[in-house]
Design a protein around this motif. Structure first.
Motif, PDB file in Angstrom:
ATOM      1  N   GLY A   1      14.535  -1.559 -15.456  1.00 28.54           N
ATOM      2  CA  GLY A   1      13.990  -2.662 -16.249  1.00 28.54           C
ATOM      3  C   GLY A   1      14.324  -2.542 -17.722  1.00 28.54           C
ATOM      4  O   GLY A   1      14.740  -1.476 -18.189  1.00 28.54           O
ATOM      5  N   THR A   2      14.124  -3.650 -18.446  1.00 29.26           N
ATOM      6  CA  THR A   2      14.470  -3.668 -19.872  1.00 29.26           C
ATOM      7  C   THR A   2      13.486  -2.840 -20.703  1.00 29.26           C
ATOM      8  O   THR A   2      13.862  -2.274 -21.728  1.00 29.26           O
ATOM      9  CB  THR A   2      14.468  -5.111 -20.407  1.00 29.26           C
ATOM     10  OG1 THR A   2      13.177  -5.696 -20.172  1.00 29.26           O
ATOM     11  CG2 THR A   2      15.520  -5.978 -19.723  1.00 29.26           C
TER      12      THR A   2
ATOM     13  N   GLY B   1       7.760   0.643 -14.998  1.00 27.10           N
ATOM     14  CA  GLY B   1       7.458  -0.660 -15.558  1.00 27.10           C
ATOM     15  C   GLY B   1       6.716  -1.515 -14.543  1.00 27.10           C
ATOM     16  O   GLY B   1       6.573  -1.140 -13.373  1.00 27.10           O
TER      17      GLY B   1
ATOM     18  N   MET C   1      11.004 -11.087 -11.443  1.00 25.97           N
ATOM     19  CA  MET C   1      11.741  -9.946 -10.882  1.00 25.97           C
ATOM     20  C   MET C   1      12.519 -10.353  -9.639  1.00 25.97           C
ATOM     21  O   MET C   1      13.665  -9.949  -9.456  1.00 25.97           O
ATOM     22  CB  MET C   1      10.788  -8.793 -10.553  1.00 25.97           C
ATOM     23  CG  MET C   1      10.193  -8.111 -11.746  1.00 25.97           C
ATOM     24  SD  MET C   1      11.391  -7.722 -13.040  1.00 25.97           S
ATOM     25  CE  MET C   1      12.462  -6.592 -12.170  1.00 25.97           C
TER      26      MET C   1
ATOM     27  N   ARG D   1      15.564 -12.249 -10.748  1.00 28.09           N
ATOM     28  CA  ARG D   1      16.519 -11.375 -11.446  1.00 28.09           C
ATOM     29  C   ARG D   1      17.277 -10.501 -10.451  1.00 28.09           C
ATOM     30  O   ARG D   1      18.432 -10.171 -10.654  1.00 28.09           O
ATOM     31  CB  ARG D   1      15.755 -10.509 -12.442  1.00 28.09           C
ATOM     32  CG  ARG D   1      16.623  -9.990 -13.566  1.00 28.09           C
ATOM     33  CD  ARG D   1      15.768  -9.499 -14.714  1.00 28.09           C
ATOM     34  NE  ARG D   1      15.449  -8.089 -14.558  1.00 28.09           N
ATOM     35  CZ  ARG D   1      14.559  -7.445 -15.326  1.00 28.09           C
ATOM     36  NH1 ARG D   1      13.922  -8.095 -16.279  1.00 28.09           N
ATOM     37  NH2 ARG D   1      14.300  -6.173 -15.135  1.00 28.09           N
ATOM     38  N   ARG D   2      16.621 -10.139  -9.351  1.00 33.96           N
ATOM     39  CA  ARG D   2      17.263  -9.288  -8.344  1.00 33.96           C
ATOM     40  C   ARG D   2      17.959 -10.096  -7.266  1.00 33.96           C
ATOM     41  O   ARG D   2      18.328  -9.557  -6.230  1.00 33.96           O
ATOM     42  CB  ARG D   2      16.224  -8.360  -7.723  1.00 33.96           C
ATOM     43  CG  ARG D   2      15.741  -7.336  -8.717  1.00 33.96           C
ATOM     44  CD  ARG D   2      14.683  -6.459  -8.108  1.00 33.96           C
ATOM     45  NE  ARG D   2      14.242  -5.459  -9.062  1.00 33.96           N
ATOM     46  CZ  ARG D   2      13.021  -4.953  -9.084  1.00 33.96           C
ATOM     47  NH1 ARG D   2      12.130  -5.364  -8.212  1.00 33.96           N
ATOM     48  NH2 ARG D   2      12.698  -4.044  -9.974  1.00 33.96           N
TER      49      ARG D   2
ATOM     50  N   GLU E   1       5.122  -6.934  -9.724  1.00 37.49           N
ATOM     51  CA  GLU E   1       6.063  -6.097  -8.974  1.00 37.49           C
ATOM     52  C   GLU E   1       6.158  -4.751  -9.668  1.00 37.49           C
ATOM     53  O   GLU E   1       6.222  -4.675 -10.895  1.00 37.49           O
ATOM     54  CB  GLU E   1       7.438  -6.754  -8.930  1.00 37.49           C
ATOM     55  CG  GLU E   1       8.471  -6.021  -8.065  1.00 37.49           C
ATOM     56  CD  GLU E   1       9.134  -4.856  -8.772  1.00 37.49           C
ATOM     57  OE1 GLU E   1       9.693  -3.988  -8.081  1.00 37.49           O
ATOM     58  OE2 GLU E   1       9.080  -4.759 -10.013  1.00 37.49           O
TER      59      GLU E   1
ATOM     60  N   LYS F   1       3.084 -10.859 -19.234  1.00 41.00           N
ATOM     61  CA  LYS F   1       2.803  -9.870 -18.187  1.00 41.00           C
ATOM     62  C   LYS F   1       1.319  -9.541 -18.033  1.00 41.00           C
ATOM     63  O   LYS F   1       0.969  -8.656 -17.254  1.00 41.00           O
ATOM     64  CB  LYS F   1       3.567  -8.571 -18.456  1.00 41.00           C
ATOM     65  CG  LYS F   1       5.047  -8.650 -18.099  1.00 41.00           C
ATOM     66  CD  LYS F   1       5.656  -7.257 -18.107  1.00 41.00           C
ATOM     67  CE  LYS F   1       7.172  -7.319 -17.965  1.00 41.00           C
ATOM     68  NZ  LYS F   1       7.773  -5.987 -18.084  1.00 41.00           N
TER      69      LYS F   1
END
Ligand code: G3H
Length: 255
Positions: free
Chosen positions: A65-66, A155, A162, A165-166, A184, A225
């Motif tokens: 993750g970032t 994270g 998520m 992004r995946r 997640e 978040k």
């Protein structure tokens, strides 16, 4: 806001501790949705805490993750005399290289003068490939090191962010929506009450492994978040939450 400025963030930290029932909370100022430096400040807090708790020859498992990538950017030598091993918490190669757990583990090792082992296993994994892969000697050896980690840094993501992004399959995204997934972590998707509504089959740390790990450190911030963090803490083990002011305020607003 003004009260936080004059009181420091310690009042907010206490409120979050009570709300999420977590032993330690560190809050940095700002909103990491808007500014990259807020993620780096969470990373600096993580590095400072790690220095206090790591023991010689500890193994530290990290997720992707970032946020974790920012933590790696600002990591510094933990202790000159001691040796540490960084490993990815799971295989996961679904993300961009710079955000993959393997990249972050090697970067943290470089910054701290530690060692690293990598795990290149696709994620998600079919049941038959899973059985074959975990019996490969070289993979099995790394997996044992991962399962024996003393510290885990991870994270938390917003579930749908998520999943997209995946490049998750549409059928799975539909399942996440139907089951109202909000967070997640470790390849597990949780609803607002912390129930697991979906899990990516992967090698590495599983939710049940966390109970035997000395220190689980969660790093997640940003107003976006707030709900995801609350959801993870209903179920997942964590000894320390490092977050930012915007997420903390959002957590307190939530039910
Ligand atoms: O599992 C959670 C994600 O790795 C969080 O990713 O730090 O880029 O939001 P992020």
């Amino acid at each position: 806001d003004f009260m936080n400025e004059i009181m420091g963030l310690s009042v907010l930290e206490k409120q979050i501790k009570d709300k999420l029932q977590v032993e330690h909370v560190i809050i940095v100022p700002g909103n990491s949705d808007d500014y990259e430096w807020v993620k780096q400040d969470m990373g600096k807090a993580c590095a400072a805490f790690l220095k206090k708790i790591v023991q010689p020859n500890n193994t530290i498992a990290v997720t992707g993750g970032t946020t974790m990538a920012s933590a790696a950017d600002v990591m510094t030598v933990l202790n000159k005399e001691n040796n540490y091993l960084f490993v990815p918490a799971r295989g996961g190669i679904g993300e961009k290289v710079e955000n993959q757990a393997n990249t972050i583990a090697s970067e943290m090792a470089r910054k701290t003068n530690g060692d690293y082992r990598l795990l290149y296993v696709p994620d998600p994994l079919s049941e038959s490939a899973y059985q074959t892969i975990i019996n490969e000697p070289s993979i099995n050896e790394t997996l044992q090191q991962i399962k024996g980690a003393n510290v885990v840094l991870h994270g938390i993501g917003d579930a749908l962010t998520m999943a997209k992004r995946r490049k998750t399959a549409e059928t799975t995204i539909a399942k996440l929506k139907t089951n109202k997934a909000v967070s997640e972590a470790f390849g597990y998707y949780f609803d607002k009450d912390g129930n697991v509504v979906h899990k990516v089959r992967t090698v590495g740390i599983q939710l049940e492994d966390l109970s035997t790990i000395d220190y689980v450190i969660t790093i997640a911030g940003g107003k976006s978040k707030g709900q995801a963090i609350t959801s993870y803490f209903k179920q997942g083990k964590s000894d320390l939450l490092i977050t930012d002011e915007a997420a903390a305020e959002q957590i307190l607003r939530g039910s």
